[in-house]
Design an enzyme around this catalytic site. Sequence first.
Site, PDB file in Angstrom:
ATOM      1  N   GLN A 173      10.298  16.691  10.657  1.00  0.00           N
ATOM      2  CA  GLN A 173       9.432  15.556  10.967  1.00  0.00           C
ATOM      3  C   GLN A 173       8.051  15.983  11.430  1.00  0.00           C
ATOM      4  OE1 GLN A 173      10.191  12.163  10.334  1.00  0.00           O
ATOM      5  NE2 GLN A 173      11.617  13.393   9.146  1.00  0.00           N
ATOM      6  N   GLU A 184      10.130   6.001  16.675  1.00  0.00           N
ATOM      7  CA  GLU A 184      10.238   5.437  15.323  1.00  0.00           C
ATOM      8  C   GLU A 184      11.576   5.832  14.705  1.00  0.00           C
ATOM      9  OE1 GLU A 184       7.912   5.762  11.000  1.00  0.00           O
ATOM     10  OE2 GLU A 184       7.400   7.124  12.643  1.00  0.00           O
ATOM     11  N   HIS A 185      11.872   7.116  14.757  1.00  0.00           N
ATOM     12  CA  HIS A 185      13.146   7.648  14.261  1.00  0.00           C
ATOM     13  C   HIS A 185      13.929   8.221  15.438  1.00  0.00           C
ATOM     14  CE1 HIS A 185      10.042   8.475  11.078  1.00  0.00           C
ATOM     15  NE2 HIS A 185      10.901   7.765  10.369  1.00  0.00           N
ATOM     16  N   ASN A 212      -3.425   5.871   6.320  1.00  0.00           N
ATOM     17  CA  ASN A 212      -4.143   6.631   7.342  1.00  0.00           C
ATOM     18  C   ASN A 212      -4.749   5.698   8.378  1.00  0.00           C
ATOM     19  OD1 ASN A 212      -6.467   5.541   6.194  1.00  0.00           O
ATOM     20  ND2 ASN A 212      -6.995   7.404   5.066  1.00  0.00           N
ATOM     21  N   ASP A 233      14.172   8.324   5.107  1.00  0.00           N
ATOM     22  CA  ASP A 233      12.825   8.356   4.552  1.00  0.00           C
ATOM     23  C   ASP A 233      12.830   8.202   3.038  1.00  0.00           C
ATOM     24  OD1 ASP A 233      11.493   8.648   6.935  1.00  0.00           O
ATOM     25  OD2 ASP A 233      11.201  10.812   6.769  1.00  0.00           O
ATOM     26  N   TYR A 235       0.849  -1.191   0.000  1.00  0.00           N
ATOM     27  CA  TYR A 235       0.000   0.000   0.000  1.00  0.00           C
ATOM     28  C   TYR A 235       0.888   1.245   0.000  1.00  0.00           C
ATOM     29  CZ  TYR A 235      -3.841   3.157   0.845  1.00  0.00           C
ATOM     30  OH  TYR A 235      -4.757   4.176   0.709  1.00  0.00           O
ATOM     31  N   HIS A 240      -0.391 -39.064  21.300  1.00  0.00           N
ATOM     32  CA  HIS A 240       0.978 -38.694  20.947  1.00  0.00           C
ATOM     33  C   HIS A 240       1.943 -39.810  21.328  1.00  0.00           C
ATOM     34  CE1 HIS A 240      -0.624 -34.697  20.330  1.00  0.00           C
ATOM     35  NE2 HIS A 240       0.585 -34.182  20.084  1.00  0.00           N
ATOM     36  N   GLN A 254     -10.795  -0.157   0.903  1.00  0.00           N
ATOM     37  CA  GLN A 254     -11.171  -0.940  -0.264  1.00  0.00           C
ATOM     38  C   GLN A 254      -9.937  -1.454  -1.011  1.00  0.00           C
ATOM     39  OE1 GLN A 254     -11.956   2.225   0.309  1.00  0.00           O
ATOM     40  NE2 GLN A 254     -11.575   3.542  -1.465  1.00  0.00           N
ATOM     41  N   HIS A 272       4.936  16.089   8.973  1.00  0.00           N
ATOM     42  CA  HIS A 272       4.196  14.902   8.548  1.00  0.00           C
ATOM     43  C   HIS A 272       2.697  15.051   8.794  1.00  0.00           C
ATOM     44  CE1 HIS A 272       6.840  11.705   7.133  1.00  0.00           C
ATOM     45  NE2 HIS A 272       7.747  12.110   8.001  1.00  0.00           N
TER      46      HIS A 272
END
Length: 435
Positions: free
Chosen positions: A249, A319-320, A204, A353, A119, A412, A181, A252
Site C-alpha cells: 500500500q 480507508e483500508h 490527484n 483494489d 473519472y 402553511h 478540465q 501508492h
Amino acid sequence: MARVYLKKSTKTASTGSDDVRATVMGILNDIETGGDAAALEYAAKFDGYDGNLILTEAEIQAACDLVPEKLKQDIQFAHANVKLFAEAQRGTITDFEKEIVPGLIAGQKSIPCNAAGCYIPGGRYSHIASAIMTVTTAKVAGCGHITACSPPAKDAGIAPAIIYAAHHCGADKILAMGGVQGVASMTFGLFGLPEADIIVGPGNQFVAEAKRILFGRVGIDMIAGPTDSLVIADGSADAEIVAADLVGQAEHGYNSPVWLVTDNEPLAQKVLDIVPGLIADLPELNRINAEAAWRDYAEVILCEDREEMAATSDEYAPEHLTVQADDLDWWLDRLSCYGSLFLGEETTVAYGDKASGPNHCLPTSRSAKYTGGLSVHKYMKLVTWQRATRDGAKDVAIATARISRLEGMEGHARTADIRLAKYYPGENFDLSAQG
C-alpha cells in the site's frame, strides 16, 4: 499501558499540500464561461493530446484489439465479481409503502441518477480497476448515461486496457481528457455529453479539489485524499505477510500513510526489520514512493490488548483495514470506522483494489468515521411520496395547522385550514396555536 509508538510519522496526509483551490477555481470558471473551446485549451496545455476527445466506436474497437486476451479475461473476471456484489447491494434498496394512519399512505421510491461521470486516473499507474469499479456500479444502479473520462498520454491516448475495461463495463462515451478540465467537461455537459448528475472516481489533488468546489451543483462520491491503510496484527500473524501488505500500500504514493497496530512487540520489531528490504526490491518508481511513504508517514503502534488495538484503529478510521489476528468474528463485531475491512491473511487490500468484488473507491483521511465507499447507493436517490383520503388526512391537517401557527408560519397553516373547510363544511376545529 498507553500506546507506544515504535515508529512515529513525521508528517500527515495533509502535510505540505499546496493550496490549489485558486488554480482549480480559475480553470473551472474559464471552462464554464468558454465552454468547449476553453476545455480544449486546457487539454492542450495539460494533456498535450490532439486526438479525438470523444472516442469513436472504431477507436474503441482498435484499442480493445490491442489488449492481450489473458488481460481481457482478468478484466472480465473482476467485472463479474464487482457486478455481482453491486447487484447484491442494489437488492438492499427496496421501494415500499406504509399506511401511517388509516387513509394516509406514504412510501419510498429509488430513482437512479440520469447521468454519471466516472473519472479514471491514468498518470503514474494505469488504473484499469478504477474503470471497473466506477462504471460497473453506475451501470448496475441504472444510470441512464455513463461517461468514462481518463487522461490521455501525449502520443498514445488513453491506455487500451482502460478503454477496454470502460467499454466492457458499460460506458456510453469515453472522454480522453484529464484533470480539472475532464471533471469540468462532464459536469458542464461539454462536447455533446449530458450534464453529469454525479462525478465519481479517484484522482490527484486537482481532481479532488474540483470535485470539492463543484459539490452541490453536482453530486460526488467523496473527496479522496492520499490512500491510507492500517493492519491490525496479533502474535498469531505472519510478520512477512504483514510487512508485504504494508509495503504493497505504501507504493501508492510518497504521502500514502500505512500503519501497523499490534499488541506483540516481537512481531512489530520483525516487521520493522523486514520492510526496508521489501521496499528496496521494488521497481524504481514504486520503490521511491514506498521509501518516502514509509519514512515520513508510516507508524508502528504497540497496544496493551485487543480492545486498545480496536480503539486505536477506530480513531485512525483507515480507508483500508486488515485484521490478521485470532477470533475474526470479534473484530468484525467490534470495529466500526473503516472504508473496507479485510479479515484474515487469506485476503488482502490488493484483492479489494482489483478484483474481489467490493468497491475500491473508499473514504480517506479519517472520513470513514462518517461515510462508506462508492456503491450503487451513491448513484441512487431515495425519494418519498404520499397520498391520502380526505378522512385520512383530517388529523394531519389539524396538527399541521396548529404546529405551523406555533412556528409563526401562517401561510402553511392556511393550506391545512382551506382543506378542512372544504372537506368538512360546518364542522368547527380548534386550529389556534394556543392550548
